[in-house]
Design an enzyme around this catalytic site. Structure first.
Site, mmCIF file in Angstrom:
data_model
loop_
_atom_site.group_PDB
_atom_site.id
_atom_site.type_symbol
_atom_site.label_atom_id
_atom_site.label_comp_id
_atom_site.label_asym_id
_atom_site.label_seq_id
_atom_site.Cartn_x
_atom_site.Cartn_y
_atom_site.Cartn_z
ATOM 1 N N HIS A 1 -8.049 50.439 -4.992
ATOM 2 C CA HIS A 1 -7.568 51.647 -4.316
ATOM 3 C C HIS A 1 -6.061 51.815 -4.560
ATOM 4 C CE1 HIS A 1 -7.086 54.657 -1.153
ATOM 5 N NE2 HIS A 1 -6.018 53.986 -0.748
ATOM 6 N N GLU B 1 -22.307 82.010 -26.393
ATOM 7 C CA GLU B 1 -23.380 81.015 -26.346
ATOM 8 C C GLU B 1 -24.739 81.695 -26.238
ATOM 9 O OE1 GLU B 1 -25.969 78.264 -26.306
ATOM 10 O OE2 GLU B 1 -23.893 77.683 -26.692
ATOM 11 N N CYS C 1 -15.456 61.277 -38.055
ATOM 12 C CA CYS C 1 -14.847 60.956 -36.766
ATOM 13 C C CYS C 1 -13.341 60.743 -36.875
ATOM 14 C CB CYS C 1 -15.509 59.719 -36.177
ATOM 15 S SG CYS C 1 -14.745 59.131 -34.652
ATOM 16 N N GLY D 1 -14.907 58.252 -42.124
ATOM 17 C CA GLY D 1 -15.847 59.356 -41.997
ATOM 18 C C GLY D 1 -15.293 60.554 -41.246
ATOM 19 N N HIS E 1 -20.028 56.559 -30.754
ATOM 20 C CA HIS E 1 -20.265 55.259 -30.132
ATOM 21 C C HIS E 1 -21.718 54.819 -30.267
ATOM 22 C CE1 HIS E 1 -20.107 58.525 -27.125
ATOM 23 N NE2 HIS E 1 -21.132 57.930 -26.528
ATOM 24 N N ASP F 1 -25.877 59.395 -37.227
ATOM 25 C CA ASP F 1 -26.292 60.795 -37.149
ATOM 26 C C ASP F 1 -27.490 61.134 -38.028
ATOM 27 O OD1 ASP F 1 -24.146 61.021 -35.488
ATOM 28 O OD2 ASP F 1 -23.032 62.462 -36.695
ATOM 29 N N LEU G 1 -10.963 56.037 -45.346
ATOM 30 C CA LEU G 1 -12.165 55.566 -44.666
ATOM 31 C C LEU G 1 -12.262 56.167 -43.260
ATOM 32 C CD1 LEU G 1 -11.805 51.823 -45.718
ATOM 33 C CD2 LEU G 1 -13.500 53.442 -46.619
#
Length: 464
Positions: A443, A202, A44, A42, A321, A312, A40
């Protein structure tokens, strides 16, 4: 009322699918989930987000050790050797643990795993192998797959897609990555750290399409400095494989003289397309839009009563997400609750080093909508980044000039993916830059840079 096998049947067990199934079951609905993989989760969990992030982490550790970068911190090492099979085994262990975890959650929540490929017979019936199952509501959550490059054959040996790129048996001497988006840069970074020469080709004039313009330019500088050969405004016109090597022919996107690149491996990473083929959508009268996506309303219901879609396969960013949030929302809508996803506040992350993250509008998009204020803070001024000598990058906060409401934020730094959640939450709650500027941050942390960028929007940064 008709007697159905399930109240809800989910087709696909990726992030959206399995989350929808579990949430539906929690609401007391009889739930089934159709999945043809042996595990299971998918794309991802099996061959996408999880294995790639495991390799990104491992390759970064190797690079730090092998490059001598740790010496400045007082950590001196002798000979460093790559054990690629062990690295791949580590990746497989992570995948097995998480996919097995989904199976455990299915059993715990009484979700039935219907094993096989699902095809519609009618709006309430799905054929899964030799079994016919019926459901009052059916959710299409079949995810996406790699967009093919016309004329280029993926053999998963020399020419690979993202699945093949996480399973190479040796480090290629030269890897050509076709596509300068998230997947290409992440996987290109993995193999570059492990010793490969990497060339990224690209078609557009900048990397990372869709991201903030300043981020895209800065990313190109960072990756070039790391050693990636970035070829912008360049298109691939052919890939020929011979004798275990590839010859990649490229030329300027606008046309011009061609040249060839010799490579040991070629990664095709030009995008992803919705998985709707083979579902039998014609059997239920459901058409896709020109991009192959299924259109839904804000409740994720299609034009066919009882048929829903998420992830998708519907418009919007192809992000795990996003699909998870939609999975929860669609289950709650089916269960009689109100499930909403704010698609204007979905963060995106590139898990390279440094990480790159953004949420909301880019600066260009914001300026098109009206007058804005922009605050920026360099990580070189952040105490935590300075202390660990990892000061590459910056934080940018974009706010409306009149209302001061935050419209977007963009971050480049080692933990940008974690930091962006603060801004996403703030935007969801309608925060102004002043709200963030006057929220006390621990901090020393990287997140103080968000505070400083918000203060810069106000015109009063402290540490610049």
């Amino acid at each position: 009322m008709a007697d159905y096998d399930f109240d809800v049947l989910i087709i696909g067990s990726g992030p959206g699918g399995y989350v929808a199934a579990i949430r539906a079951a929690q609401l007391g609905l009889r739930t089934g989930c159709v999945e043809s993989r042996e595990t299971l989760g998918g794309t991802c969990l099996n061959v996408g987000c999880i294995p790639s992030k495991t390799l990104l982490n491992a390759s970064e550790l190797f690079h730090e050790a092998a490059s001598g970068a740790l010496a400045k911190h007082g950590v001196k090492l002798g000979s460093v050797e790559l054990d690629l099979p062990a690295m791949m085994a580590d990746k497989d262990k992570a995948v097995k643990g998480l996919t097995g975890g989904i199976e455990f959650l299915f059993k715990k929540n009484k979700v039935e795993w219907v094993k096989g490929l699902g095809t519609f017979v009618d709006a309430h019936t799905v054929q899964v192998g030799d079994r016919t199952v019926t459901a009052k509501n059916i959710v299409i959550a079949t995810g996406s797959s790699v967009t093919p490059l016309p004329g280029v054959t993926i053999d998963q040996k020399v020419v690979v897609d993202s699945t093949g790129a996480i399973a190479l048996e040796k480090v290629p001497e030269h890897l050509v990555v076709i596509g300068g988006g998230v997947i290409g840069l992440e996987l290109g970074s993995v193999w570059q750290r492990l010793g490969a020469k990497v060339t990224v080709v690209e078609f557009l004039d900048q990397l990372l399409p869709g991201m903030d313009g300043e981020v895209r330019k800065e990313a190109a500088k960072i990756f070039k400095k790391q050693g990636l050969d970035i070829r912008l405004s360049t298109k691939v016109t052919g890939v020929v494989v011979n004798g275990g090597k590839a010859t990649v022919t490229v030329e300027p996107s606008a046309g011009g003289a061609a040249e060839t690149l010799e490579a040991d491996a070629v990664l095709v990473a030009i995008g992803r397309k919705p998985n709707t083929d083979g579902l039998g959508l014609d059997k239920i009268g459901l058409a896709t839009n020109p991009r192959g996506q299924i259109e839904t309303d804000h409740r994720f219901q299609t034009t066919i009563p009882g048929i829903w879609a998420i992830g998708d396969v519907i418009p919007g960013p192809m992000l795990a997400h996003k699909a998870e949030d939609e999975g929860i929302a669609v289950a709650e809508n089916i269960g009689g609750l109100t499930g909403i996803v704010n698609h204007d506040v979905i963060p995106s992350v590139v898990y390279t080093h440094p990480e790159i993250a953004g949420v909301g509008l880019t600066e260009e998009q914001a300026r098109e909508k009206g007058e804005i204020k922009v605050g920026k803070f360099p990580m070189a001024g952040n105490s935590r980044a300075k202390a660990i000598d990892d000061t590459v990058g910056w934080v940018k906060v974009i706010a409306d000039a009149k209302s001061d409401r935050v419209l977007g934020a963009w971050i480049i730094t080692s933990v940008a993916g974690t930091m962006i959640a603060e801004v996403a939450l703030g935007m969801e709650m309608g925060a102004t830059s002043e709200d963030i500027a006057y929220t006390c941050h621990a901090h020393p942390t990287h997140s103080e840079a968000i505070k400083e960028a918000a203060m810069a929007v106000q015109g009063k940064p402290i540490h610049v």
